[in-house]
Design a protein around this motif. Sequence first.
Motif, short mmCIF file in Angstrom:
data_model
loop_
_atom_site.label_atom_id
_atom_site.label_comp_id
_atom_site.label_asym_id
_atom_site.label_seq_id
_atom_site.Cartn_x
_atom_site.Cartn_y
_atom_site.Cartn_z
N VAL A 122 5.19 -6.93 -17.44
CA VAL A 122 5.28 -6.65 -16.01
C VAL A 122 4.35 -5.49 -15.68
O VAL A 122 4.48 -4.39 -16.24
N ASP A 123 3.40 -5.74 -14.79
CA ASP A 123 2.50 -4.69 -14.30
C ASP A 123 2.74 -4.54 -12.80
O ASP A 123 3.07 -5.51 -12.12
N PHE A 124 2.56 -3.34 -12.28
CA PHE A 124 2.83 -3.14 -10.86
C PHE A 124 2.02 -2.01 -10.23
O PHE A 124 2.06 -1.84 -9.01
N PRO A 167 0.81 -1.22 0.00
CA PRO A 167 0.00 0.00 0.00
C PRO A 167 0.85 1.27 0.00
O PRO A 167 1.82 1.38 0.74
N GLN A 168 0.46 2.21 -0.85
CA GLN A 168 1.11 3.52 -0.92
C GLN A 168 0.14 4.62 -0.48
O GLN A 168 0.53 5.51 0.24
N LEU A 169 -1.08 4.52 -0.95
CA LEU A 169 -2.17 5.44 -0.58
C LEU A 169 -3.42 4.59 -0.39
O LEU A 169 -3.43 3.40 -0.72
N ALA A 170 -4.48 5.20 0.08
CA ALA A 170 -5.72 4.46 0.32
C ALA A 170 -6.27 3.82 -0.95
O ALA A 170 -6.96 2.80 -0.88
N ILE A 171 -5.94 4.38 -2.12
CA ILE A 171 -6.47 3.86 -3.37
C ILE A 171 -5.39 3.31 -4.31
O ILE A 171 -5.67 2.95 -5.45
N PHE A 172 -4.14 3.21 -3.82
CA PHE A 172 -3.02 2.89 -4.69
C PHE A 172 -2.05 1.94 -4.00
O PHE A 172 -1.56 2.22 -2.91
N ASP A 173 -1.80 0.80 -4.65
CA ASP A 173 -0.81 -0.18 -4.18
C ASP A 173 0.22 -0.41 -5.27
O ASP A 173 -0.08 -0.24 -6.46
N LEU A 174 1.39 -0.83 -4.87
CA LEU A 174 2.36 -1.40 -5.80
C LEU A 174 2.25 -2.91 -5.66
O LEU A 174 2.46 -3.45 -4.56
#
Length: 176
Positions: free
Chosen positions: A132-134, A51-58
């Motif tokens: 590769v997707d991330f 998790p990076q932000l509430a709506i965004f993960d790597l």
Amino acid sequence: MVSNVASPEVDIVKSSRTALSWLWLVIIVIVLDLFTKYQASSLLAYGVPHPQLAIFDLTLLHNTGAAFSFLASAGGWQRWLFALIAIAVSGMLLVWMARTPREQHWLGAGLALVLGGALGNLYDRVVHGYVVDFISLHYNGYYFPAFNLADTAITIGAGLLIIDMLWSSDNQNKSK
């Protein structure tokens, strides 16, 4: 006697007056895309969200299909089909850029972004057998399919092509 054969110097001048002057952007997209995919592959465990932000993960994922994992489970033949399509489209984009006047900035930048993204994903498909997707976006339990910088460049490029199409048609109608 006047010769109809163009000299190499004229060809260089002509190419600098086309959207091929945007090839620097193609190279930047490819380099950034491959670098970020390398970093994601090196630093992230497969399938584990970071998790990076509430709506965004790597989240490192491998896509053997096309957009939205289309044909991902087709058995492997799709790798070469999508590679051939990417090569053909890239060739068409280069020809389009060569025929586009340099002054058409939106069109030139859009074509360069789409080409750079296509070549970045083509590299993955040919070398690894998957893309590769991330980047993983989500909200309230709903997930958008994972993507990468090449996909982002393609999307922004397509947006610029639409903007160019809408604006240039307005400009052409006003000039008539």
